[in-house]
Scaffold this motif. Sequence first.
Motif, PDB file in Angstrom:
ATOM      1  N   ALA A  51       0.857  -1.191   0.000  1.00 18.54           N
ATOM      2  CA  ALA A  51       0.000   0.000   0.000  1.00 18.54           C
ATOM      3  C   ALA A  51       0.892   1.239   0.000  1.00 18.54           C
ATOM      4  CB  ALA A  51      -0.900  -0.001   1.231  1.00 18.54           C
ATOM      5  N   GLU A  52       0.359   2.347  -0.465  1.00 17.19           N
ATOM      6  CA  GLU A  52       1.125   3.603  -0.508  1.00 17.19           C
ATOM      7  C   GLU A  52       1.574   4.029   0.887  1.00 17.19           C
ATOM      8  OE1 GLU A  52       2.305   5.285  -3.106  1.00 17.19           O
ATOM      9  OE2 GLU A  52       1.423   3.788  -4.446  1.00 17.19           O
ATOM     10  N   ASP A  53       0.757   3.738   1.895  1.00 21.86           N
ATOM     11  CA  ASP A  53       1.067   4.156   3.266  1.00 21.86           C
ATOM     12  C   ASP A  53       1.697   3.025   4.094  1.00 21.86           C
ATOM     13  OD1 ASP A  53      -1.216   2.598   3.343  1.00 21.86           O
ATOM     14  OD2 ASP A  53      -2.265   3.860   4.796  1.00 21.86           O
ATOM     15  N   ALA A  54       2.320   2.066   3.433  1.00 23.15           N
ATOM     16  CA  ALA A  54       2.933   0.929   4.127  1.00 23.15           C
ATOM     17  C   ALA A  54       3.986   1.405   5.128  1.00 23.15           C
ATOM     18  CB  ALA A  54       3.564  -0.021   3.115  1.00 23.15           C
ATOM     19  N   GLN A  66       9.679   2.861   9.414  1.00 25.43           N
ATOM     20  CA  GLN A  66      10.000   3.370   8.082  1.00 25.43           C
ATOM     21  C   GLN A  66       8.685   3.494   7.325  1.00 25.43           C
ATOM     22  OE1 GLN A  66      13.424   4.150   7.608  1.00 25.43           O
ATOM     23  NE2 GLN A  66      13.167   3.682   9.781  1.00 25.43           N
ATOM     24  N   VAL A  67       8.253   4.739   7.077  1.00 19.52           N
ATOM     25  CA  VAL A  67       6.907   4.992   6.569  1.00 19.52           C
ATOM     26  C   VAL A  67       6.924   5.285   5.074  1.00 19.52           C
ATOM     27  CG1 VAL A  67       4.862   6.464   6.808  1.00 19.52           C
ATOM     28  CG2 VAL A  67       6.238   5.909   8.828  1.00 19.52           C
ATOM     29  N   THR A  73       9.612   1.095   2.408  1.00 18.81           N
ATOM     30  CA  THR A  73       9.242  -0.278   2.762  1.00 18.81           C
ATOM     31  C   THR A  73       9.734  -1.242   1.692  1.00 18.81           C
ATOM     32  OG1 THR A  73       7.322   0.481   4.022  1.00 18.81           O
ATOM     33  CG2 THR A  73       7.309  -1.824   3.312  1.00 18.81           C
ATOM     34  N   LYS A  74       9.572  -0.846   0.432  1.00 19.16           N
ATOM     35  CA  LYS A  74      10.053  -1.685  -0.671  1.00 19.16           C
ATOM     36  C   LYS A  74      11.577  -1.838  -0.605  1.00 19.16           C
ATOM     37  CE  LYS A  74      10.346  -2.234  -5.622  1.00 19.16           C
ATOM     38  NZ  LYS A  74      10.185  -1.652  -6.935  1.00 19.16           N
ATOM     39  N   GLN A  75      12.285  -0.762  -0.281  1.00 21.73           N
ATOM     40  CA  GLN A  75      13.750  -0.838  -0.175  1.00 21.73           C
ATOM     41  C   GLN A  75      14.170  -1.851   0.900  1.00 21.73           C
ATOM     42  OE1 GLN A  75      15.355   3.063   0.506  1.00 21.73           O
ATOM     43  NE2 GLN A  75      14.621   3.859  -1.454  1.00 21.73           N
ATOM     44  N   GLU A 132       1.460  -2.918   6.821  1.00 21.18           N
ATOM     45  CA  GLU A 132       2.446  -2.962   7.901  1.00 21.18           C
ATOM     46  C   GLU A 132       3.226  -4.268   7.818  1.00 21.18           C
ATOM     47  OE1 GLU A 132       1.961  -3.556  12.583  1.00 21.18           O
ATOM     48  OE2 GLU A 132       1.152  -1.635  11.889  1.00 21.18           O
ATOM     49  N   PHE A 133       4.542  -4.146   7.944  1.00 19.68           N
ATOM     50  CA  PHE A 133       5.417  -5.320   7.915  1.00 19.68           C
ATOM     51  C   PHE A 133       6.425  -5.150   9.036  1.00 19.68           C
ATOM     52  CE2 PHE A 133       8.145  -8.611   6.594  1.00 19.68           C
ATOM     53  CZ  PHE A 133       7.545  -9.331   5.566  1.00 19.68           C
ATOM     54  N   LYS A 134       6.359  -6.043  10.011  1.00 21.24           N
ATOM     55  CA  LYS A 134       7.242  -5.965  11.176  1.00 21.24           C
ATOM     56  C   LYS A 134       8.066  -7.245  11.244  1.00 21.24           C
ATOM     57  CE  LYS A 134       5.345  -4.333  14.843  1.00 21.24           C
ATOM     58  NZ  LYS A 134       4.475  -4.204  16.022  1.00 21.24           N
TER      59      LYS A 134
END
Length: 184
Positions: free
Chosen positions: A81-84, A95-96, A101-103, A158-160
Motif C-alpha cells: 500500500a502507498e502508506d505501508a 520506516q513509513v 518499505t520496498k527498499q 504494515e510489515f514488522k
Amino acid sequence: MNGINISRRLSASFTLVLKTMLETNYTTPFCRLSLQKKQPPDSPHYTSSTFWRKFMSSDPIATWHRLVKERNTQGLDALLAEDAVFYSPVVNTPQVGKSITKQYLSAALHVFANESFHYVRELTGDRDAILEFKLELDGIAINGVDMIKWNEEGKITEFKVMLRPLKAVNLIHQKMAAMLQPGA
C-alpha cells in the motif's frame, strides 16, 4: 433427557442458526459462496460473494510467499500500500511509505536469499498474519517472525520483523546496512 432428544434439540438449534446465517450477512465466505445462488452483478447480494472472491484471489500472504520463493522484488510494487510501514528489528523508528518499505523488503529478500530460508509456521487472521521463519546465515542459526497486516484491497500496510538470537540481529544489521547504502 435421553441422547435422542438432545440430538434432536441440537439438530433443530443448528438448523435455526444456519437458516439465520443464510438470511443475514453473517456467514463465512466458504458457506456463503457454496450455498448462495449465482447473482447478477447489479444484485445487492452480489457484493458479498464478489468481495470474498476478490479477497481469495488477491491473498497477500500467498503473493508474499511467491515473491519470497522467486526472490522477486518487482512484485512488491503491486503488493504494498502507498502508506505501508516497515518495522525493522534494528532501526528504532518505523520506516513509513511504500518506497522505503520496498527498499527494506528488497534488501531483506537479497540478504536472506539462501536455500536454508523457510517458513515453519503461519498464523493468519482476516487482515493479518504472523509467519515464523528459520535460516542459517554465515554459520548462525536465525529464527524470526514476519508480522504482516493488509488492507481490504489486499495490499500490505504494515510489515514488522523480529529476530533472534542477538548474534543474528547483529549480523542482519551489518548485511542490511550494506544493502541499503546508496549505490549498493
